[in-house]
Design an enzyme around this catalytic site. Sequence first.
Site, PDB file in Angstrom:
ATOM      1  N   ARG A  68      44.212  43.790  39.281  1.00  0.00           N
ATOM      2  CA  ARG A  68      44.101  45.259  39.227  1.00  0.00           C
ATOM      3  C   ARG A  68      45.103  45.932  40.158  1.00  0.00           C
ATOM      4  O   ARG A  68      45.558  47.040  39.877  1.00  0.00           O
ATOM      5  CB  ARG A  68      42.687  45.699  39.598  1.00  0.00           C
ATOM      6  CG  ARG A  68      41.714  45.462  38.472  1.00  0.00           C
ATOM      7  CD  ARG A  68      40.364  46.035  38.816  1.00  0.00           C
ATOM      8  NE  ARG A  68      39.475  45.951  37.676  1.00  0.00           N
ATOM      9  CZ  ARG A  68      38.197  46.290  37.716  1.00  0.00           C
ATOM     10  NH1 ARG A  68      37.661  46.718  38.839  1.00  0.00           N
ATOM     11  NH2 ARG A  68      37.459  46.208  36.643  1.00  0.00           N
ATOM     12  N   GLY A 384      36.106  42.624  32.167  1.00  0.00           N
ATOM     13  CA  GLY A 384      34.832  42.092  32.635  1.00  0.00           C
ATOM     14  C   GLY A 384      34.823  40.570  32.698  1.00  0.00           C
ATOM     15  O   GLY A 384      35.799  39.946  33.117  1.00  0.00           O
TER      16      GLY A 384
END
Length: 427
Positions: A68, A384
Amino acid sequence: MTLKGEKSVLITENDRTAVPIQRDFSSILQFKEKKSITDLDLRNKKVLVRVDFNVPLDEYGNITDSRRIRMTLPTIHYLLNENCKIILLSHLGRPDGKIKDAFRTDPIYKRLKEYLPFVNVDKADDCVGPEVERMVSKMKRGEILVLENPRFHPNEKKCDPEFSKQLSDLADVYVTDAFATAHRRHASTYGVCPFFKEKGYGFLMEKELKFLSNCLNKPKRPFTIILGGKKVNDKLDVIKYLLGLADAVLIGGGMAYTFLLAMGYNIGKSIRDLSKLDNIRDYLETARSYNTKIFLPRDVVVCDELDYPSEIKNVPITEIRDNHVGVDIGEETIEYYKKVLSKSSQVVWQGPLGVFERKEFENGTKEIARHLIENEIYTVIGGGDSAAAFEKFGFQDDVSFISTGGGASLEIMKGTLLPAIACLTDK
Ligand code: AMP
């Protein structure tokens, strides 16, 4: 309805009565009407950048996966080139509105310094208040300030206007690259927007929205969706929305057992959601009249006890016993699903097909992942735990795209408008 050209694997009896419908995914295209980072006048400006650096940490507070952070580097470099003062804001974990040292943004700050060795990166101990304002006022162009976790303030989740205003007062322009939090109406993702005249989205946000919107608005057919994981509720809304859009839905993971139960099978001690049985029966019925074929496992891997199993075996779904816990899709199902996938031109995958965190139960998820990669099937992983599975297997660089936002991509697949995009400046 079945995948075109496939007769042996897929049931074809409903083809004649199939009702063609087109789901409306225009909501996701809304971002095209909004300003992107390249539409904004950023030269020499002070920019508040909402990122989602909610990265996994180990027990010592070390980052175990920094994807991220890496994925937002193009946005950060662009702003550096524009000679901006860059104020980075991200939440981390769930501190529940209280200051908790374990959720401080220090590991993020340290990792950023490693990625940007020639840039002056500093860190504040809060995200609002006089000390932060003082640090911002001392910033030079081309410098970065990492703010502290906004979720230390209960007003972040409450989307409190006063708190939003305090955040917005730190900068001239707002850029959001926080795709993984774009479905949340929090102060730093949504509440700040009215206080900025100029606000747009960054390169990571653009990439995420482009991949998903291409898949959903102009699907390459046959289009197959893989749904796994254990939360049935989340995924049922996706099925409901995608009936008629997807050609096939392959079901696995913990959610498969609620489906099997709804169809009358004994599922032993496997995970279930009894409140969803009627919905599932309705969807299975509705799917028959739409262009979507729902596939369920034919066999599963069961054990007697999840934590310390003394017995693990592959059984047909008709032979799940009272003491069995279903933990993975079985060998026959893997082959069956591979055949469906081989006929697919595009795949979107949400949720692992078994308890992949455990080596004994990773096989279904791993084999299906390997098949998609080896056959170069265009695949978007919806973030996820499915993303975590690809990382675990070392497959993360071999798949078409892995989203950084599980919750946000699920919301998009349910047709939800993302608040963090809706509030940006129109072009
Ligand atoms: P979700 O957040 O709904 O995508 O769920 C992801 C989690 O589902 C992962 O942690 C998996 O270990 C778990 N999972 C997958 N298959 C099963 C299963 N058969 N029983 C229990 N949990 C499962």
